[in-house]
Design a protein around this motif. Structure first.
Motif, PDB file in Angstrom:
ATOM      1  N   ARG A  74       0.737  -1.251  -0.006  1.00  0.00           N
ATOM      2  CA  ARG A  74      -0.030  -0.079  -0.058  1.00  0.00           C
ATOM      3  C   ARG A  74       0.859   1.278  -0.071  1.00  0.00           C
ATOM      4  NH1 ARG A  74      -5.279   0.861   1.580  1.00  0.00           N
ATOM      5  NH2 ARG A  74      -5.695   2.887   2.365  1.00  0.00           N
ATOM      6  N   PHE A 108       1.539   3.997  -3.116  1.00  0.00           N
ATOM      7  CA  PHE A 108       0.918   5.462  -3.061  1.00  0.00           C
ATOM      8  C   PHE A 108       2.264   6.301  -3.553  1.00  0.00           C
ATOM      9  CE2 PHE A 108       1.063   9.182  -0.739  1.00  0.00           C
ATOM     10  CZ  PHE A 108      -0.355   9.792  -0.885  1.00  0.00           C
ATOM     11  N   TRP A 118      -3.204   3.440  -6.131  1.00  0.00           N
ATOM     12  CA  TRP A 118      -2.696   4.758  -5.319  1.00  0.00           C
ATOM     13  C   TRP A 118      -3.815   5.760  -5.283  1.00  0.00           C
ATOM     14  CZ3 TRP A 118      -2.805   9.625  -7.372  1.00  0.00           C
ATOM     15  CH2 TRP A 118      -2.909   9.615  -8.639  1.00  0.00           C
ATOM     16  N   ILE A 172      -6.007   5.806  -1.825  1.00  0.00           N
ATOM     17  CA  ILE A 172      -5.191   6.000  -0.852  1.00  0.00           C
ATOM     18  C   ILE A 172      -5.169   7.434  -0.240  1.00  0.00           C
ATOM     19  CG2 ILE A 172      -3.119   5.134   0.766  1.00  0.00           C
ATOM     20  CD1 ILE A 172      -2.878   3.061  -1.370  1.00  0.00           C
ATOM     21  N   ASP A 229      -5.062   8.338   5.166  1.00  0.00           N
ATOM     22  CA  ASP A 229      -5.065   6.535   5.291  1.00  0.00           C
ATOM     23  C   ASP A 229      -3.642   6.245   5.274  1.00  0.00           C
ATOM     24  OD1 ASP A 229      -7.744   6.677   5.017  1.00  0.00           O
ATOM     25  OD2 ASP A 229      -7.722   6.364   2.991  1.00  0.00           O
ATOM     26  N   LEU A 230      -2.776   6.820   4.578  1.00  0.00           N
ATOM     27  CA  LEU A 230      -1.195   6.316   4.536  1.00  0.00           C
ATOM     28  C   LEU A 230      -0.306   6.485   5.797  1.00  0.00           C
ATOM     29  CD1 LEU A 230       0.506   5.108   2.201  1.00  0.00           C
ATOM     30  CD2 LEU A 230       1.697   7.339   2.140  1.00  0.00           C
ATOM     31  N   THR A 275      -1.756   3.809   7.985  1.00  0.00           N
ATOM     32  CA  THR A 275      -1.169   2.476   7.492  1.00  0.00           C
ATOM     33  C   THR A 275       0.267   2.480   8.086  1.00  0.00           C
ATOM     34  OG1 THR A 275      -2.356   2.565   5.435  1.00  0.00           O
ATOM     35  CG2 THR A 275      -0.287   1.137   5.381  1.00  0.00           C
TER      36      THR A 275
END
Length: 176
Positions: free
Chosen positions: A54, A58, A65, A68, A72-73, A76
């Motif tokens: 993920r 991104f 990508w 996301i 959210d990144l 993560t």
């Protein structure tokens, strides 16, 4: 054959059988324990690998990508840091070093007290504009989540990702 020789042969055969069964049981226990560790490591792989991918997608504007968002990144990264650090002692030191390298090329950490890590990526790239092409509504505050200073090259990101994934693969017992 004399009776005492028959009894001695029976005692020796019984002793050999008992020793053999004990050894077989020991081998079976070791295999069972190894199997449990491999299952646990595969569970860890299933937890970690998708989040590594993920972040990679991104950062490189590949695959999904557009789905996301920057928050959210960051979430993560937190989830991944937690999983890797909790399971660190079940994984190899090689993987852990490669993981830290990958995080280093994709995030700038320790940016200030109480500050989140910054995403080492650009908002506008030749492959897409995150403000326009994303599947989520862009918030201008997202701009502050990026740090494009001293950007690693795409090759460096690719290499760090491959090293982390290969280290994870070897950690769980899979070979090339």
């Amino acid at each position: 054959m004399p009776l005492w020789l028959q009894l001695l042969a029976l005692i020796l055969a019984t002793a050999f059988g008992v020793v053999f069964l004990i050894r077989l049981r020991s081998i079976d226990d070791a295999l069972w324990q190894s199997r449990l560790i491999i299952y646990k490591r595969l569970e860890i792989y299933d937890q970690i690998a998708p989040d590594l991918n993920r972040i990679y997608c991104f950062r490189r504007l590949l695959g999904y990508w557009k789905e996301i968002s920057p928050p959210d990144l960051i979430a993560t990264k937190r989830r991944l840091d937690r999983a890797v650090n909790i399971n660190r002692h079940l994984l190899s030191e090689e993987f852990y070093r490669a993981y830290l390298d990958f995080m280093g090329v994709t995030f700038r950490t320790f940016t200030g007290p109480g500050e989140d890590a910054k995403i080492r990526a650009v908002v506008v790239h030749e492959l897409g504009d995150r403000r326009v092409h994303a599947a989520y509504d862009w918030d201008e505050a997202y701009e502050w989540m990026f740090d494009a200073e001293d950007m690693p090259t795409d090759y460096q990101v690719d290499e760090a990702y491959m090293q982390a994934m290969n280290g994870l693969k070897r950690s769980v017992g899979l070979r090339d």
